[in-house]
Design an enzyme around this catalytic site. Sequence first.
Site, PDB file in Angstrom:
ATOM      1  CD  GLU A   1     -67.200  28.753  40.206  1.00  0.00           C
ATOM      2  OE1 GLU A   1     -66.006  29.450  40.104  1.00  0.00           O
ATOM      3  OE2 GLU A   1     -67.206  27.746  40.756  1.00  0.00           O
TER       4      GLU A   1
HETATM    5  C1  NGO Z   1     -65.873  29.806  44.470  1.00  0.00           C
HETATM    6  C2  NGO Z   1     -66.691  28.353  43.864  1.00  0.00           C
HETATM    7  C3  NGO Z   1     -66.373  27.293  44.656  1.00  0.00           C
HETATM    8  C4  NGO Z   1     -65.050  27.175  45.130  1.00  0.00           C
HETATM    9  C5  NGO Z   1     -64.494  28.444  45.778  1.00  0.00           C
HETATM   10  C6  NGO Z   1     -63.143  28.475  46.148  1.00  0.00           C
HETATM   11  C7  NGO Z   1     -68.205  29.667  44.765  1.00  0.00           C
HETATM   12  C8  NGO Z   1     -69.333  30.592  44.912  1.00  0.00           C
HETATM   13  N1  NGO Z   1     -67.841  29.004  43.746  1.00  0.00           N
HETATM   14  O1  NGO Z   1     -66.836  30.338  45.088  1.00  0.00           O
HETATM   15  O2  NGO Z   1     -66.773  26.193  43.924  1.00  0.00           O
HETATM   16  O3  NGO Z   1     -64.843  26.068  46.073  1.00  0.00           O
HETATM   17  O4  NGO Z   1     -64.602  29.491  44.850  1.00  0.00           O
HETATM   18  O5  NGO Z   1     -62.667  29.529  46.628  1.00  0.00           O
END
Ligand code: NGO
Length: 527
Positions: free
Chosen positions: A340
């Site tokens: 992300e």
């Molecule tokens: C995503 C995000 C995290 C969040 C999570 C919550 C990933 C790999 N990046 O998973 O920052 O905490 O969801 O479910």
Amino acid sequence: MATIACSDAGTADREDSAATALSSQKTSAAQANLRNIVPAPVSVQSRSGQDFSLTAHTVIGAGACSAEVQRVGEYLAGLLRPATGFALRVRPVDATAHTGIVLLLGGANAQVGTEGYELDVTTERVILRANTPAGLFAGAQTLRQLFPANIESSTRQNGPWTVGGGHILDFPKFEFRGGMLDVSRHFFGVDTIKHYIDHLARYKLNHMHLHLADDQGWRIQIDAYPQLTAIGGSTEVGGGAGGFYTKADYTEIVKYAAARYITVIPEIDMPGHVNAALASVPELNCNNQSPPLYTGVDVGFSSFCMDDAHRAVVSKFVDDVVRELAELTPGPYIHLGGDEAHSTPVADYIAFEQRTLPVVEKYGKTAMGWHDILKSTPDTRTLAQYWGTTPTDSTVEQAAKRGAKFLISAANLTYMDMKYTEATPLGQDWAGLIEVQDAYNWDPATYLTGVPSKQVVGVEAPLWTETILNLANIEFMLFPRIPALAERVWSPSTHTWDEFKVRLASQGPRWKNANIDFYASPQVPWP
Ligand code: NGO
């Protein structure tokens, strides 16, 4: 007198399981436990009339041959002492010991490999054989489940402490069986981490990944940048006090895990999810000014500065952090996140990963990253952790063709922070609701489209902690889903939900006795 002993010789007379009458029509309570093991062993055969009883006179002997086997013996004794009230001394005994619980290093069926074991229970003795101490440790977890459920109590209970007679041969399906705890969104102290490690060990998981840095907190001492913890470790989601691990704390965690044959994987997420670092180290920001600390739950808003003028300073930061992490890490992996990075331009992201992942190798470790890193076509040593919500992803398929290996953490199946149902109090639901049957009903070997099973190293269950505040919350999210996932990643894929749910139900009283909080899913026929 019963003893727990160890030996390198492995020449104790083997019960010839093929020749012994194994099928039992008579089912004692002890024999029932043989059929209730989670994760299910590869093979279980019961022997009627061969139940073994631990008594007040039991002496546990181990260790003349190997300090490590002695330690596994001590661990097993430590599991059995509180509820039985027995002294269970651990002492050396030779391989021909004809009574007690005997731990033998070597002499196990070659099939059990480096993590499996064989367990033989007869009236006279319990013999646990493995080719490695890790295998003996896994066998000890099985033996624990063969005792009545009140063995889990921390106070003295009434016996009898009887184990069903039989033979178990067991080994894992996948080499990587893990859990992740996000200690950035909320911080958890060393004691809580130790409980978490014990929960993983109970179900034969062998990796613990700690998400040590994110927007909300930096949780590991780095000597080159003391402000990372002084500033970046000072808060958490909701504005609480946060916290961080000193190097001594972290070393204690690694040691505690190692004694349970669990490898610790440290993660520093970058180049996004870095607000805590940006707030601590001004030079990582393009304007050389730190943003305020962040205590909300948004994602995707932070990035290391990617301009040319900051390349050297960011690279030095990454190098220092990876070097210090590698020094703290006996295990093979350093995880550099990579998910992300919505505030990092794609071309900069790719160039950043191409510069950064090799730093891990420079310090003698293997890089791991969330599967987003595949955009940068890393070399095939890099382990990609898949966190998508569908089995099909074109970047994943292309990487698989290049030979990439995958760890599966599909968010809609393995994310321990997803709610069970809309009504359960904790967690999120962006990836879906995950009832225990959902966590169970899939096959990691065939899950990812275009990824052959030999390129799947295993499964990890991440617990993100935006809504998770304490150990009871952690346990409520893990139980009963973590044993479901553990079975998927350890046991042959032939087991079905209808049969598993009965075995899972038998674990409930164990958790109650151990004071483990859990979600009493209506899908499970709890006793
Ligand atoms: C995503 C995000 C995290 C969040 C999570 C919550 C990933 C790999 N990046 O998973 O920052 O905490 O969801 O479910």
